[in-house]
Design a protein around this motif. Sequence first.
Motif, short mmCIF file in Angstrom:
data_model
loop_
_atom_site.label_atom_id
_atom_site.label_comp_id
_atom_site.label_asym_id
_atom_site.label_seq_id
_atom_site.Cartn_x
_atom_site.Cartn_y
_atom_site.Cartn_z
N ALA A 18 0.84 -1.21 0.00
CA ALA A 18 0.00 0.00 0.00
C ALA A 18 0.87 1.25 0.00
O ALA A 18 0.56 2.24 -0.69
N THR A 19 1.98 1.22 0.74
CA THR A 19 2.92 2.35 0.76
C THR A 19 3.56 2.53 -0.61
O THR A 19 3.69 3.66 -1.10
N GLU A 20 3.95 1.42 -1.24
CA GLU A 20 4.54 1.50 -2.58
C GLU A 20 3.53 2.08 -3.57
O GLU A 20 3.88 2.94 -4.38
N LEU A 21 2.28 1.64 -3.50
CA LEU A 21 1.24 2.15 -4.39
C LEU A 21 1.05 3.64 -4.19
O LEU A 21 0.96 4.40 -5.16
N GLU A 22 0.99 4.08 -2.94
CA GLU A 22 0.82 5.50 -2.65
C GLU A 22 1.96 6.32 -3.24
O GLU A 22 1.75 7.36 -3.86
N HIS A 23 3.19 5.84 -3.06
CA HIS A 23 4.37 6.55 -3.60
C HIS A 23 4.33 6.62 -5.12
O HIS A 23 4.52 7.69 -5.71
N ARG A 64 2.78 -1.38 -12.91
CA ARG A 64 2.97 -1.77 -11.51
C ARG A 64 1.84 -1.20 -10.64
O ARG A 64 1.34 -1.89 -9.75
N ILE A 65 1.42 0.02 -10.91
CA ILE A 65 0.31 0.63 -10.17
C ILE A 65 -0.95 -0.21 -10.34
O ILE A 65 -1.64 -0.53 -9.37
N ARG A 66 -1.25 -0.61 -11.59
CA ARG A 66 -2.44 -1.43 -11.83
C ARG A 66 -2.33 -2.78 -11.13
O ARG A 66 -3.31 -3.26 -10.55
N THR A 67 -1.14 -3.38 -11.17
CA THR A 67 -0.92 -4.66 -10.50
C THR A 67 -1.16 -4.54 -9.00
O THR A 67 -1.85 -5.37 -8.39
N LEU A 68 -0.59 -3.49 -8.40
CA LEU A 68 -0.75 -3.29 -6.96
C LEU A 68 -2.21 -3.02 -6.59
O LEU A 68 -2.71 -3.55 -5.60
N GLN A 69 -2.89 -2.20 -7.38
CA GLN A 69 -4.30 -1.92 -7.12
C GLN A 69 -5.11 -3.21 -7.13
O GLN A 69 -5.93 -3.45 -6.24
N HIS A 70 -4.89 -4.04 -8.13
CA HIS A 70 -5.62 -5.30 -8.24
C HIS A 70 -5.28 -6.23 -7.08
O HIS A 70 -6.17 -6.82 -6.46
#
Length: 162
Positions: A18-23, A64-70
């Motif tokens: 979640a921190t990586e996605l936020e960044h 990567r953002i889409r992967t993390l969101q999913h």
Amino acid sequence: MSDTQVTFLTQEAYDRLATELEHLSTTGREEIAKRIEAAREEGDLKENGGYHAAKDEQGKQEARIRTLQHLLKNATVGEAPESTGVVEPGTVVTALVAGGEEVFLLGSREIAAGSDLDVYSEASPLGAAILGLTEGEKSSYTAPNGREIAVEIVKVETYDGR
């Protein structure tokens, strides 16, 4: 039935992702936009290596953002399931694979960040072949090269984060 695969994550792994996605969604996007703009100001875009490199990086970042969101949307967060001797996501499996002993985590490689354990997805050929098996049971799967590979479950343990 849904095709969406639920992934088990520890709370620590969920928080880290979640921190990586936020960044990536905020600072990361701003940084890449500035690099693209700076490269664009250098002139001819056809022969501008910096521009193309920044655009490629932007594409990878957005993926990567889409992967993390999913992943985060479909994750089950909690402690690893207590092993009952059944192979399931979040368990550490010791198995004889093609005659050699292997120890690995079944689940998402995001769970085992910082661990030396190999990780196999439950959707992988090996993972799908052993999911639901108990200690002593045998199965096989077809490798990408077409070979049939025998697997025997030796031990199933609770993943303790190491």
